[in-house]
Scaffold this active site. Structure first.
Site, PDB file in Angstrom:
ATOM      1  N   ARG A  12      42.946  51.344  54.587  1.00  0.00           N
ATOM      2  CA  ARG A  12      42.682  52.082  53.286  1.00  0.00           C
ATOM      3  C   ARG A  12      43.046  53.723  53.653  1.00  0.00           C
ATOM      4  NH1 ARG A  12      37.249  53.678  52.882  1.00  0.00           N
ATOM      5  NH2 ARG A  12      36.691  52.793  54.780  1.00  0.00           N
ATOM      6  N   VAL A  64      36.785  48.770  66.458  1.00  0.00           N
ATOM      7  CA  VAL A  64      37.362  49.452  67.694  1.00  0.00           C
ATOM      8  C   VAL A  64      36.517  50.607  68.486  1.00  0.00           C
ATOM      9  CG1 VAL A  64      40.091  49.116  66.657  1.00  0.00           C
ATOM     10  CG2 VAL A  64      38.673  51.389  66.128  1.00  0.00           C
ATOM     11  N   SER A 147      42.665  66.083  63.321  1.00  0.00           N
ATOM     12  CA  SER A 147      42.188  66.554  62.371  1.00  0.00           C
ATOM     13  C   SER A 147      41.987  68.180  62.467  1.00  0.00           C
ATOM     14  CB  SER A 147      40.546  66.134  61.899  1.00  0.00           C
ATOM     15  OG  SER A 147      40.105  66.999  61.013  1.00  0.00           O
ATOM     16  N   TYR A 160      32.170  65.443  64.558  1.00  0.00           N
ATOM     17  CA  TYR A 160      33.630  65.104  64.210  1.00  0.00           C
ATOM     18  C   TYR A 160      34.435  66.022  64.989  1.00  0.00           C
ATOM     19  CZ  TYR A 160      37.354  64.107  60.745  1.00  0.00           C
ATOM     20  OH  TYR A 160      38.506  63.600  60.101  1.00  0.00           O
TER      21      TYR A 160
END
Ligand code: NDP
Length: 251
Positions: A12, A64, A147, A160
């Site tokens: 996706r 994973v 990111s 994150y």
């Protein structure tokens, strides 16, 4: 001889765009996904890659964040395409969007295991299939999706940001360790890109943040898959983090 690429989280969003880009560049593509609901999506991408670019594909379900699933994924790739893996794209990622008081241990562990540990597992398992074959003229590549959260702080994204900063550290260290053995290691640090990940956050907060992007708009998947294409052909580039982010972080 055909070349092989593995992408984690290829079902996706950014991973879909990258799967297509790998096919366009002539790689046989191993597309990994995790959720049963993404099997059909992954199969469709694989069919599209085959049809449009004439390469072969393999779709592998694996979580994973688990080392044994990564082992099975790499084994499936080697069984089908042989023991030379030319490209590994570590892209699978999730987010919690939670403040650091209320967040549960299980939730931040899941983010670290998916967004950082999987990158350690996959590079550890794939590098042996790169170093035995690579050379200056026949380079192998690892591309890690980080990111802007790995470069700056973001509210309610401590887990994150920790994982994504770790990905940049991993990228730099592996680049140094393997530069002399024909393996380049680079990272892409996307800014805000319109995928399910962004669709899942509070849209008012999203729009407020989007208004601060100097280029004035949220990016699209091709902005990131294009960076992957550049990295794969940029033979003198290693250890770098490229950040298509509309100017929201400038370094
Ligand atoms: P999506 O939510 O659209 O896609 C996430 C992908 O990761 C899916 O393919 C999903 O598989 C896969 N995935 C998640 N967990 C696992 C797991 N345990 N094992 C295997 N696959 C897994 O996200 P994006 O496309 O937006 O994000 C892709 C990457 O880009 C991530 O690493 C993300 O952190 C990073 N990124 C995204 C930004 C954005 O604004 N969108 C900004 C900066 C970085 P499945 O379909 O099976 O669930």
């Amino acid at each position: 001889m055909a070349k092989t690429a593995i992408i984690t989280g290829g079902s996706r969003g950014i991973g879909e765009g990258m799967s297509l880009k790998l096919g366009e560049l002539g790689y046989n593509v191993v597309i990994n996904y995790r959720s049963e609901s993404s099997k059909a999506l992954s199969d469709n991408i694989a069919e599209k890659v085959k049809k449009e670019y004439g390469v072969d594909t393999l779709v592998v379900r694996a979580d994973v964040s688990k080392y044994e699933d990564c082992e099975a994924l790499v084994k499936a790739a080697v069984d089908k395409f042989g023991d030379k893996i030319d490209v590994l794209v570590n892209n699978a990622g999730i987010t919690n969007n939670s403040n650091w008081i209320d967040i549960k241990k299980e939730d931040y562990e899941r983010v670290i295991n998916t967004n950082l540990m999987s990158f350690l597992h996959m590079t550890h398992l794939v590098l042996p299939y790169m170093v035995n074959h690579s050379s200056k003229d026949n380079q192998c590549c690892i591309v890690n999706t980080s990111s802007i959260g790995g470069m700056i702080g973001v509210v309610n994204q401590a887990d994150y940001c920790a994982a994504k900063a770790g990905v940049i550290g991993l990228t730099r260290a592996l680049a140094m360790e393997f530069a002399g053995r024909g393996v380049r290691v680079n990272a892409i640090a996307p800014g805000m890109i319109m995928t399910d990940m962004l669709r899942g956050v509070n849209q008012d907060e999203l729009n407020a943040l989007a208004a601060t992007i100097p280029q004035g708009y949220i990016g699209d998947v091709p902005d990131i898959s294009g960076a992957l294409g550049y990295i794969l052909t940029a033979s003198y580039l290693t250890g770098q983090t490229i950040s298509p982010n509309g100017g929201i972080v400038v370094q």
